[in-house]
Enzyme design. Structure first.
Site, PDB file in Angstrom:
ATOM      1  N   ARG A 113       0.809  -1.221   0.000  1.00 58.20           N
ATOM      2  CA  ARG A 113       0.000   0.000   0.000  1.00 58.20           C
ATOM      3  C   ARG A 113       0.845   1.275   0.000  1.00 58.20           C
ATOM      4  NH1 ARG A 113      -2.379  -3.942   3.010  1.00 58.20           N
ATOM      5  NH2 ARG A 113      -4.568  -4.382   2.521  1.00 58.20           N
ATOM      6  N   HIS A 138      -0.872  -2.396  -4.497  1.00 59.53           N
ATOM      7  CA  HIS A 138      -0.262  -3.296  -5.477  1.00 59.53           C
ATOM      8  C   HIS A 138      -0.165  -2.700  -6.878  1.00 59.53           C
ATOM      9  CE1 HIS A 138       0.075  -6.241  -2.465  1.00 59.53           C
ATOM     10  NE2 HIS A 138      -1.115  -6.811  -2.564  1.00 59.53           N
ATOM     11  N   HIS A 212       2.831 -12.674  -5.263  1.00 61.65           N
ATOM     12  CA  HIS A 212       1.737 -12.764  -4.294  1.00 61.65           C
ATOM     13  C   HIS A 212       1.113 -14.156  -4.296  1.00 61.65           C
ATOM     14  CE1 HIS A 212      -1.642 -11.551  -1.833  1.00 61.65           C
ATOM     15  NE2 HIS A 212      -1.265 -10.288  -1.845  1.00 61.65           N
ATOM     16  N   ASP A 284      -1.853  -9.459   8.612  1.00 63.65           N
ATOM     17  CA  ASP A 284      -1.670  -8.799   7.317  1.00 63.65           C
ATOM     18  C   ASP A 284      -0.687  -7.657   7.539  1.00 63.65           C
ATOM     19  OD1 ASP A 284      -1.832  -8.023   4.698  1.00 63.65           O
ATOM     20  OD2 ASP A 284      -3.885  -7.236   4.810  1.00 63.65           O
ATOM     21  N   GLU A 352       5.076 -12.335   1.164  1.00 68.72           N
ATOM     22  CA  GLU A 352       5.549 -11.473   0.087  1.00 68.72           C
ATOM     23  C   GLU A 352       6.849 -10.780   0.506  1.00 68.72           C
ATOM     24  OE1 GLU A 352       1.991  -8.920  -0.867  1.00 68.72           O
ATOM     25  OE2 GLU A 352       1.222 -10.284   0.672  1.00 68.72           O
TER      26      GLU A 352
END
Length: 390
Positions: A113, A138, A212, A284, A352
């Protein structure tokens, strides 16, 4: 560290480990033969043909789409030699175009982000698409995952490889500079998937490339990842605000559910009331890797995930400073995967490798600036094996 210096030192190293050979469909080595084959895999809504390449070695098979550079399938054996696909995905192109939560794809120009879709570079403010309200995620509305890449099959001395190339024009999704990008996937005889990223720009810009893939080491469509044991080589992480943007702090994981320095079941604390987990509906977040090499030139251990039931183990090495662990919190049974099973919350996880989210807006984070004349290089290795003791 100055932005120019950081950009020059993004990565490593050993591009195409083992050396690049001529274009070939197969290569032989001591212990087996690796092959790479190609088949048509449909046409995009815009009329562009897509191919699927299948890379095989002694017991492992990887399928890669030219659309988005997607890892569509990764088949690996368990402790008994039974092979299963451990990558979440779809069995048709249309679902990747219209429904995909970034399954298996190359992410660019900027992974993760950027706050409010805005950053300033050299006194100029740039505006990006807001596709994860109120932020840009992304790479924007039409990121690298939504383009068809030019593909070249290759062989190495111990495996086969697929070189993917894409040129993003100046101003694409609001980013400055024409960015020429090459991503090379190599499947080795040691069951490694090597990902080598290279990019150059015509103007100063920011770059943060990653993959991803969503993993389920029990097998795609097999259900929850709660019992998967995860270890992250990180004693710190970057906490986020209510919109999942880093606050700028770099906090210790000790004494919190963010501590994965020792192998811990993903489901053990994913539903804790810890504030950061409440914000993300689970994990996350970006972890700050405990690197010995601060120049980001050398491959170092980032993560290890083990499925106790099958014994399958994923070990990740990278030149990057961070890794985003996402526990599939937003999978909601609306997607039907490759095997025909619905994906529910917590049915797959992503790891990631990356520079930190929103780095262009945080001077204390490692820089993601790339300038003309410099070359962005990073390498990540996914090693698939079987744990001796799961």
């Amino acid at each position: 560290m100055s932005s120019g210096r950081a950009a020059v030192r993004f990565g490593a190293v050993l591009l195409m480990v083992g050396g690049v050979g001529v274009v070939s469909a197969s290569t032989s080595y001591a212990g087996g033969t690796a092959t790479i084959t190609k088949q048509p895999w449909g046409t995009t809504a815009g009329g562009v043909a897509v191919d699927r390449y299948t890379l095989t070695n002694n017991g492992m098979r990887v399928k890669i789409l030219t659309y988005g550079g997607i890892l569509q399938s990764i088949e690996v054996p368990d402790r008994h030699g039974h092979r299963a696909n451990v990558a979440l995905g779809f069995n048709n192109l249309a679902d990747y175009e219209t429904k995909s939560p970034y399954f298996g794809c190359i992410i660019g120009r900027y992974g993760n982000r950027i706050a409010k879709g805005t950053f300033t570079l050299d006194g100029v403010t740039y505006h990006l698409p807001i596709n994860n309200d109120p932020n840009s995620l992304h790479g924007g509305t039409v990121g690298f995952d939504k383009h068809v890449w030019a593909a070249t099959p290759m062989r190495t001395r111990d495996g086969v490889a697929l070189k993917l190339q894409f040129t993003s024009p100046d101003g694409d999704q609001g980013y400055p500079g024409e960015l020429k990008t090459t991503v090379t996937y190599t499947l080795t005889r040691n069951h490694d998937i090597l990902m080598d990223y290279v990019a150059t720009t015509s103007k100063p810009t920011v770059v943060n490339l990653t993959n991803h893939n969503y993993w389920n080491l029990s097998g795609e469509g097999a259900g929850t990842i709660d019992n998967t044991k995860l270890q992250l080589n990180a004693s710190r992480y970057t906490p986020v605000d209510a919109t999942l943007i880093p606050t700028g702090a770099i906090d210790p994981v000790a004494g919190t559910p963010m501590d994965f320095r020792h192998a811990t079941a993903i489901g053990a604390r994913n539903r804790d009331s810890f504030g950061q987990l409440v914000i993300g509906r689970g994990y996350d977040h970006n972890w700050v890797l405990d690197r010995r090499d601060p120049t980001f030139r050398k491959l170092e251990l980032a993560a290890k995930a083990t499925d106790p039931a099958s014994g399958r183990q994923l070990t990740i090495y990278t030149t990057e400073p961070g890794i985003q662990f996402y526990a599939g919190n937003f999978l909601d049974a609306t997607l039907v995967g490759t095997s025909g099973h619905m994906y529910r919350q917590g049915d797959g996880f992503a790891l990631e490798t990356q520079h930190y989210p929103d780095s262009p807006n945080h001077a204390n984070f490692p820089s993601t600036v790339l300038r003309p004349g410099q070359t962005y290089r990073t390498t990540t290795i996914y090693h698939l094996g079987v744990a001796r003791h799961a």
